[in-house]
Design a protein around this motif. Structure first.
Motif, PDB file in Angstrom:
ATOM      1  N   LEU A 133       0.816  -1.211   0.000  1.00  0.00           N
ATOM      2  CA  LEU A 133       0.000   0.000   0.000  1.00  0.00           C
ATOM      3  C   LEU A 133       0.856   1.270   0.000  1.00  0.00           C
ATOM      4  O   LEU A 133       0.336   2.370  -0.214  1.00  0.00           O
ATOM      5  N   ALA A 134       2.157   1.111   0.242  1.00  0.00           N
ATOM      6  CA  ALA A 134       3.060   2.271   0.239  1.00  0.00           C
ATOM      7  C   ALA A 134       3.418   2.628  -1.194  1.00  0.00           C
ATOM      8  O   ALA A 134       4.521   2.397  -1.676  1.00  0.00           O
ATOM      9  N   ASP A 135       2.465   3.188  -1.876  1.00  0.00           N
ATOM     10  CA  ASP A 135       2.603   3.533  -3.289  1.00  0.00           C
ATOM     11  C   ASP A 135       1.991   4.914  -3.469  1.00  0.00           C
ATOM     12  O   ASP A 135       0.854   5.155  -3.056  1.00  0.00           O
ATOM     13  N   GLY A 136       2.742   5.812  -4.090  1.00  0.00           N
ATOM     14  CA  GLY A 136       2.262   7.186  -4.237  1.00  0.00           C
ATOM     15  C   GLY A 136       0.964   7.307  -5.008  1.00  0.00           C
ATOM     16  O   GLY A 136       0.265   8.319  -4.894  1.00  0.00           O
ATOM     17  N   THR A 137       0.627   6.288  -5.792  1.00  0.00           N
ATOM     18  CA  THR A 137      -0.627   6.347  -6.550  1.00  0.00           C
ATOM     19  C   THR A 137      -1.827   5.934  -5.708  1.00  0.00           C
ATOM     20  O   THR A 137      -2.965   6.125  -6.127  1.00  0.00           O
ATOM     21  N   ILE A 138      -1.578   5.362  -4.536  1.00  0.00           N
ATOM     22  CA  ILE A 138      -2.666   4.924  -3.653  1.00  0.00           C
ATOM     23  C   ILE A 138      -2.956   6.020  -2.634  1.00  0.00           C
ATOM     24  O   ILE A 138      -2.083   6.390  -1.851  1.00  0.00           O
ATOM     25  N   ASN A 156       7.166   1.644 -12.650  1.00  0.00           N
ATOM     26  CA  ASN A 156       7.225   0.307 -13.239  1.00  0.00           C
ATOM     27  C   ASN A 156       8.184  -0.597 -12.470  1.00  0.00           C
ATOM     28  O   ASN A 156       7.880  -1.767 -12.199  1.00  0.00           O
ATOM     29  N   THR A 157       9.343  -0.053 -12.129  1.00  0.00           N
ATOM     30  CA  THR A 157      10.324  -0.866 -11.408  1.00  0.00           C
ATOM     31  C   THR A 157       9.828  -1.229 -10.024  1.00  0.00           C
ATOM     32  O   THR A 157       9.995  -2.366  -9.564  1.00  0.00           O
ATOM     33  N   ARG A 158       9.213  -0.276  -9.334  1.00  0.00           N
ATOM     34  CA  ARG A 158       8.711  -0.573  -7.988  1.00  0.00           C
ATOM     35  C   ARG A 158       7.633  -1.658  -8.029  1.00  0.00           C
ATOM     36  O   ARG A 158       7.575  -2.514  -7.146  1.00  0.00           O
ATOM     37  N   LYS A 159       6.792  -1.623  -9.053  1.00  0.00           N
ATOM     38  CA  LYS A 159       5.760  -2.657  -9.187  1.00  0.00           C
ATOM     39  C   LYS A 159       6.407  -4.022  -9.396  1.00  0.00           C
ATOM     40  O   LYS A 159       5.984  -5.032  -8.807  1.00  0.00           O
ATOM     41  N   ALA A 160       7.443  -4.061 -10.233  1.00  0.00           N
ATOM     42  CA  ALA A 160       8.154  -5.310 -10.480  1.00  0.00           C
ATOM     43  C   ALA A 160       8.852  -5.802  -9.209  1.00  0.00           C
ATOM     44  O   ALA A 160       8.854  -7.007  -8.912  1.00  0.00           O
ATOM     45  N   ILE A 161       9.440  -4.873  -8.464  1.00  0.00           N
ATOM     46  CA  ILE A 161      10.108  -5.245  -7.214  1.00  0.00           C
ATOM     47  C   ILE A 161       9.096  -5.850  -6.242  1.00  0.00           C
ATOM     48  O   ILE A 161       9.378  -6.862  -5.582  1.00  0.00           O
ATOM     49  N   ARG A 162       7.924  -5.260  -6.147  1.00  0.00           N
ATOM     50  CA  ARG A 162       6.900  -5.792  -5.236  1.00  0.00           C
ATOM     51  C   ARG A 162       6.529  -7.224  -5.610  1.00  0.00           C
ATOM     52  O   ARG A 162       6.369  -8.091  -4.743  1.00  0.00           O
ATOM     53  N   SER A 163       6.386  -7.468  -6.897  1.00  0.00           N
ATOM     54  CA  SER A 163       6.039  -8.822  -7.336  1.00  0.00           C
ATOM     55  C   SER A 163       7.136  -9.805  -6.947  1.00  0.00           C
ATOM     56  O   SER A 163       6.856 -10.911  -6.466  1.00  0.00           O
ATOM     57  N   ALA A 164       8.390  -9.404  -7.149  1.00  0.00           N
ATOM     58  CA  ALA A 164       9.503 -10.283  -6.788  1.00  0.00           C
ATOM     59  C   ALA A 164       9.552 -10.505  -5.282  1.00  0.00           C
ATOM     60  O   ALA A 164       9.769 -11.635  -4.814  1.00  0.00           O
ATOM     61  N   GLN A 165       9.362  -9.428  -4.518  1.00  0.00           N
ATOM     62  CA  GLN A 165       9.379  -9.564  -3.057  1.00  0.00           C
ATOM     63  C   GLN A 165       8.291 -10.508  -2.575  1.00  0.00           C
ATOM     64  O   GLN A 165       8.507 -11.325  -1.669  1.00  0.00           O
ATOM     65  N   GLN A 166       7.124 -10.406  -3.168  1.00  0.00           N
ATOM     66  CA  GLN A 166       6.020 -11.290  -2.786  1.00  0.00           C
ATOM     67  C   GLN A 166       6.355 -12.743  -3.100  1.00  0.00           C
ATOM     68  O   GLN A 166       6.017 -13.650  -2.331  1.00  0.00           O
ATOM     69  N   SER A 167       7.069 -12.959  -4.203  1.00  0.00           N
ATOM     70  CA  SER A 167       7.429 -14.332  -4.558  1.00  0.00           C
ATOM     71  C   SER A 167       8.404 -14.936  -3.552  1.00  0.00           C
ATOM     72  O   SER A 167       8.455 -16.155  -3.384  1.00  0.00           O
ATOM     73  N   ALA A 186       6.372  -6.476   0.725  1.00  0.00           N
ATOM     74  CA  ALA A 186       6.384  -5.953  -0.645  1.00  0.00           C
ATOM     75  C   ALA A 186       6.328  -4.430  -0.638  1.00  0.00           C
ATOM     76  O   ALA A 186       5.318  -3.821  -0.996  1.00  0.00           O
ATOM     77  N   ASP A 187       7.446  -3.797  -0.240  1.00  0.00           N
ATOM     78  CA  ASP A 187       7.468  -2.335  -0.144  1.00  0.00           C
ATOM     79  C   ASP A 187       7.960  -1.661  -1.424  1.00  0.00           C
ATOM     80  O   ASP A 187       7.953  -0.436  -1.528  1.00  0.00           O
ATOM     81  N   GLY A 188       8.421  -2.443  -2.415  1.00  0.00           N
ATOM     82  CA  GLY A 188       8.874  -1.867  -3.676  1.00  0.00           C
ATOM     83  C   GLY A 188      10.212  -1.167  -3.593  1.00  0.00           C
ATOM     84  O   GLY A 188      10.576  -0.422  -4.515  1.00  0.00           O
ATOM     85  N   TYR A 189      10.958  -1.412  -2.519  1.00  0.00           N
ATOM     86  CA  TYR A 189      12.223  -0.715  -2.303  1.00  0.00           C
ATOM     87  C   TYR A 189      13.385  -1.595  -2.765  1.00  0.00           C
ATOM     88  O   TYR A 189      13.484  -2.766  -2.370  1.00  0.00           O
ATOM     89  N   PRO A 190      14.292  -1.060  -3.596  1.00  0.00           N
ATOM     90  CA  PRO A 190      15.400  -1.863  -4.123  1.00  0.00           C
ATOM     91  C   PRO A 190      16.498  -2.058  -3.081  1.00  0.00           C
ATOM     92  O   PRO A 190      16.976  -1.091  -2.495  1.00  0.00           O
ATOM     93  N   THR A 191      16.897  -3.286  -2.856  1.00  0.00           N
ATOM     94  CA  THR A 191      17.923  -3.578  -1.855  1.00  0.00           C
ATOM     95  C   THR A 191      18.951  -4.544  -2.411  1.00  0.00           C
ATOM     96  O   THR A 191      18.714  -5.250  -3.390  1.00  0.00           O
ATOM     97  N   HIS A 192      20.108  -4.591  -1.745  1.00  0.00           N
ATOM     98  CA  HIS A 192      21.126  -5.572  -2.101  1.00  0.00           C
ATOM     99  C   HIS A 192      20.623  -6.996  -1.865  1.00  0.00           C
ATOM    100  O   HIS A 192      20.978  -7.923  -2.600  1.00  0.00           O
TER     101      HIS A 192
END
Length: 440
Positions: A287-292, A409-420, A425-431
């Protein structure tokens, strides 16, 4: 009352051409860590209205197809057709020649970005806070008049002033005409540079400033609050009544012009920019998405609470807010409102907008962040961000073009990967995510 709520820290318009608007619309919004780094005395940076550069492998291979003299002759015809007087054009272009330092700056893509907490340390430096407090007192009557006219909180205006030019001390020393002519000739963004250059000549023709005194940043941002020329033409005002819109020498005009821009960008009189919050352990970080956007009441129902249980003002329950996690789920969280979004239109960086909000509150003793920053988790380098985007695409998480910009777009993709992976799923890029995708 703006920027003043109990136990909390509530705290340029560019439509030059259709092609420019499309550039802005298509650019992905940077993450907090992508803001320009601040020094002890801040370097003058281009405002948000300059479309962000999306790097390509061909950038360094670009070369003009004509000489500068040929380009200037052609542009002179365009300028005169747009109503610029020939004598004014010739005076403004006297001694103008391509500036390679401008081209280098325009094409540069920094490999590393400072973490948001380091950015804020510079933005909220004690000397900046002290100077801002003093200027609030010195300019009390002028700021009151600006507040009454435009409805923008004086602390926010002084914060922008401090971050953009160190309260007018560092406005840039390059000829705006020379810089913009260089960018127009260099050819990578001709529509943007041409529009700004015509606008700059119009400013000179209006008599607001002489060509030799029209100085600014390498990107053509000008004055004490760093307007680009098209924004100047649409929003600069003569608030001190001397007959000139002088954002260079008149802090009154600069601050009123900034207020005018923020007002037109959706600033809401009497509302906060946002405030720090706490989240329940099982909170849905997607839910931490600027569009929400949800009302404060709805966020509370979802497990958001004011930090340390501070009260929510009666008028805030129905305000529309987004949840901001500038360092991911392991860092501080904020609910941000329309005034935060107005600041983003001034400079499209969440850390910049956060700095403006917090700095505005530091002037009155607030603006503290109580959540702990994840200082062990440094931001990815540009090379690592590009690799992350590439790996996301390879694993069928569509992050778009691998350009190193962590946008929607990248944050959405990151969330999907994090959920997997079963992670928040915060959409934040990490090491951690980068390593997991490498291993997969």
């Amino acid at each position: 009352m703006p920027f003043c709520l109990s136990r909390r820290w509530p705290v340029r318009q560019l439509i030059a051409a259709t092609s420019i608007a499309l550039l802005v619309a298509c650019a992905e919004k940077p993450t907090a860590a992508d803001a320009q780094p601040l020094q002890t005395v801040p370097a003058v940076t281009a405002p948000a209205m300059v479309p962000p550069v999306v790097p390509t492998g061909d950038d360094l291979d670009l070369a003009p197809t004509q000489t500068f003299a040929e380009w200037q002759a052609g542009f002179r015809k365009e300028a005169l057709a747009a109503g610029i007087r020939a004598e004014l054009f010739d005076r403004a272009f006297a001694g103008v020649s391509p500036d390679m330092s401008v081209i280098k700056a325009d094409r540069s893509q920094p490999e590393f970005t400072r973490p948001v907490w380091e950015y804020l340390d510079g933005a909220l430096a004690p000397l900046r806070v002290s100077k801002g407090k003093s200027l609030l007192q010195q300019n009390a009557q002028v700021l009151q008049n600006i507040e009454q006219r435009y409805g923008v909180d004086r602390q926010a205006l002084v914060a922008v002033w401090g971050l953009e030019s160190n309260f007018g001390q560092i406005q840039g020393s390059k000829s705006v005409i020379n810089s913009l002519a260089t960018l127009a000739y260099e050819g990578r963004r001709p529509a943007f540079a041409h529009a700004q250059l015509i606008a700059a000549l119009q400013i000179l023709q209006q008599g607001d400033i002489a060509p030799e005194k029209m100085l600014g940043s390498w990107a053509g941002a000008m004055g004490q609050t760093q307007f680009i020329p098209t924004t100047y033409n649409t929003h600069a005002v003569d608030f001190d009544g001397d007959g000139r819109r002088d954002i260079w020498g008149s802090s009154t005009d600069a601050l009123a012009s900034t207020a005018h821009y923020l007002q037109s960008s959706g600033w809401q009189r009497g509302q906060p920019w946002g405030f720090e919050v706490e989240l329940e352990k099982d909170f849905d970080y997607a839910l931490a998405d600027g569009t929400i956007r949800k009302t404060v009441a709805e966020w509370v129902d979802l497990g958001v609470s004011t930090y340390a249980g501070g009260p929510i003002a009666p008028g805030e329950w129905k305000l529309s807010a987004s949840l901001l996690l500038p360092a991911g789920h392991s860092g501080p969280a904020f609910l941000v409102f329309d005034n935060f979004r107005a600041i983003l239109k001034y400079n499209n960086s969440s850390s910049y907008a956060l700095a403006v909000g917090l700095l505005s509150e530091r002037f009155s003793g607030g603006g503290l962040v109580y959540g702990q920053w994840p200082k062990e988790d440094l931001p990815l380098s540009r090379t690592e961000r590009i690799e992350l985007q590439t790996l996301l695409g390879q694993h069928n998480y569509d992050a778009g073009n691998p350009d190193g910009i962590i946008g929607a777009n990248t944050r959405k993709a990151i969330r999907s990967a994090q959920q997997s992976f079963g992670w928040p799923a915060d959409g934040y890029p990490t090491h951690k995510l980068l390593e997991a995708l490498r291993s997969r």
